[in-house]
Write an enzyme that holds these catalytic residues in place. Structure first.
Site, PDB file in Angstrom:
ATOM      1  N   CYS A 155       0.836  -1.244  -0.136  1.00  0.00           N
ATOM      2  CA  CYS A 155      -0.090  -0.119  -0.029  1.00  0.00           C
ATOM      3  C   CYS A 155       0.977   1.448  -0.051  1.00  0.00           C
ATOM      4  CB  CYS A 155      -0.915   0.041   1.301  1.00  0.00           C
ATOM      5  SG  CYS A 155      -2.033   1.388   1.274  1.00  0.00           S
ATOM      6  N   CYS A 158      -0.293   4.179   1.932  1.00  0.00           N
ATOM      7  CA  CYS A 158      -0.213   4.111   3.233  1.00  0.00           C
ATOM      8  C   CYS A 158       1.330   4.332   3.763  1.00  0.00           C
ATOM      9  CB  CYS A 158      -0.593   2.651   3.927  1.00  0.00           C
ATOM     10  SG  CYS A 158      -2.017   2.030   3.098  1.00  0.00           S
ATOM     11  N   ASP A 159       2.111   4.006   3.054  1.00  0.00           N
ATOM     12  CA  ASP A 159       3.694   3.699   3.567  1.00  0.00           C
ATOM     13  C   ASP A 159       4.494   4.797   2.862  1.00  0.00           C
ATOM     14  OD1 ASP A 159       2.416   1.921   5.420  1.00  0.00           O
ATOM     15  OD2 ASP A 159       3.039   0.076   4.008  1.00  0.00           O
TER      16      ASP A 159
END
Lengths: 333, 110
Positions: A155, A158-159
């Site tokens: 992701c 997300c990261d």
């Protein structure tokens, strides 16, 4: 009661009746755009409707930075936000939500379905609409799971922020892979795009953007052979599928976007899945088993778009409504 | 609803490491979809474990030092602390029952 005689009303497996059970008209498994649309339509048809969702409402779009191709949002919309809006809309008309994993489905003698949850509870529905979508594929390499969260990610939205000024790679050649690569350029210094072939599967507009980005360097015809690192990812070993050449690539981050596998095993005893594990349905999302529908990414020949999945969900709910009024009409008289 | 309380780089020692009870820290950021998706489930857990576990959350954007100290490279990540020691780690967005099982495992170790 139901047409078809009273004898069939006896429970087929008496032990199962000890499980706490709730009854609904429409049970939906999977809270992505297909499931949320099905829930909206069913709730508005005044059917008692329950959505079973294993994680959180929105499905895969929740990890999408921005959805640019859902009609009605000319400036795009945050994927998580879109999922929340869909959930709020269906809930507003009375759809219930249960955060649990559907572990097993059985079809009762009276034609209804019983869904066993991981919470030791069961849900019964007169119809079952399965919109369980698909989960991302791992590469399937030895150290992949160990290094997930330690440099390996699925992701980018997300990261990516943990990789400011660093060197990362994205594996895959579809829209998701290109979106992740482009998103990563906001944070990382260098983004490698590793793809097994010499052409991309991604849509033309995503290809154009990725190929034009100075931070993205494509590594074609190449597979990741091993993911390396101790406590944290240190790099990958690459294998050029054309020349056979092997190469070490030091990396801080590795983002994997190599497609998905449909979550169809749950109903595989009722239908014959295609080679990719998708559920065959007709144009009404009917599986051939009365009262059982499949919609969204899970079904054969899905366009795998937010808008088409939402359409699928609505279609399934309309077909289900027709089935309910034909087969369970006497319950409401 | 027992809402998880915010912790920061500044008060992490006091609120997490020096706490009497086990503490769960939800590492999240506003731009992380799965983090926002998991939030209502973490709130349900906070209710279910009320009195047993202190539930906290830490915004990794505003508090990079703590995130870096614990090597956070993926969110959501839930860490469980007891007596100043990290006793559990749950990386990624998982079903509620899975979160409970992993939390129980961490508490058993504590």
């Amino acid at each position: 009661m139901f047409r078809g005689g009273s004898a069939t009303l006896l429970p087929t497996r008496p032990t199962e009746t000890t499980v706490p059970t709730r009854e609904y008209d429409v049970v939906i498994i999977g809270g992505g755009p297909a499931g949320l649309s099905a829930g909206l339509y069913s709730a508005r048809a005044r059917r008692r409707s329950l959505l079973i969702e294993k994680k959180g409402a929105g499905g895969q779009i929740a990890t999408t930075d921005i959805v640019e191709n859902y009609p009605g949002f000319p400036d795009g919309i945050d994927g998580f936000e879109l999922g929340q809006l869909m959930h709020r809309q269906a809930s507003k008309y009375g759809m219930d939500t249960e955060y649990a994993v559907a572990e097993r489905v059985e079809r009762l003698d009276d034609g209804r379905f019983r869904v066993h949850l991981d919470t030791e509870e069961a849900i019964e529905g007169k119809v079952l609409i399965v919109t369980a979508g698909a989960d991302y594929n791992p590469l399937g390499l030895e150290s992949e799971e160990r290094l997930t969260g330690h440099g390996v990610s699925y992701c980018a939205t997300c990261d990516a922020a943990f990789f400011v000024g660093q060197t990362v790679a994205v594996v895959g050649g579809g829209d998701s892979a290109m979106e992740e690569a482009l998103f990563l350029t906001r944070y990382a210094n260098k983004v490698y795009a590793i793809h097994r072939r010499d052409t991309l599967r991604a849509s033309k507009i995503m290809q154009e953007r990725a190929l034009a980005d100075p931070k993205i360097e494509f590594i074609w015809n190449t597979a990741v052979e091993e993911i390396e690192g101790g406590d944290n990812l240190s790099g990958v070993r690459l294998h050029n599928l054309k020349t056979g050449e092997k190469q070490e690539l030091p990396l801080d981050g590795l983002f994997i976007a190599i497609g998905q596998t449909p979550n169809s095993p749950l109903i595989s005893q009722f239908v014959t899945l295609d080679e990719g594990g998708h559920v065959p349905v007709n144009e009404w999302m009917e599986t051939g088993v009365p009262g059982l529908y499949a919609a969204g990414d899970l079904r054969c020949n899905s366009a795998r778009q937010v808008v088409s999945s939402a359409g699928d969900g609505a279609t399934a709910a309309i077909a289900a409504e027709r089935y309910l009024s034909e087969h369970f009409a006497d319950l409401f008289e | 609803m027992a809402k998880p309380i915010d912790v920061t780089d500044t008060d992490f020692d006091a609120k997490v490491l020096s706490a009497d009870k086990p503490v769960l820290v939800d590492f999240w950021a506003p731009w992380c979809g799965p983090c926002r998706m998991v939030a209502p489930i973490v709130e349900e857990l906070a209710d279910e474990y009320a009195g047993k576990v202190e539930f906290t959350k830490l915004n990794t954007d505003d508090n990079p030092q703590t995130a870096m100290k614990y090597g956070i490279r993926s969110i959501p990540t839930l860490l469980v602390f007891k007596g100043g020691e990290q006793v559990g780690q749950i990386i990624g967005f998982r079903p509620k029952s899975d979160l409970k099982r992993r939390l129980d495992d961490a508490l058993a170790l504590a």
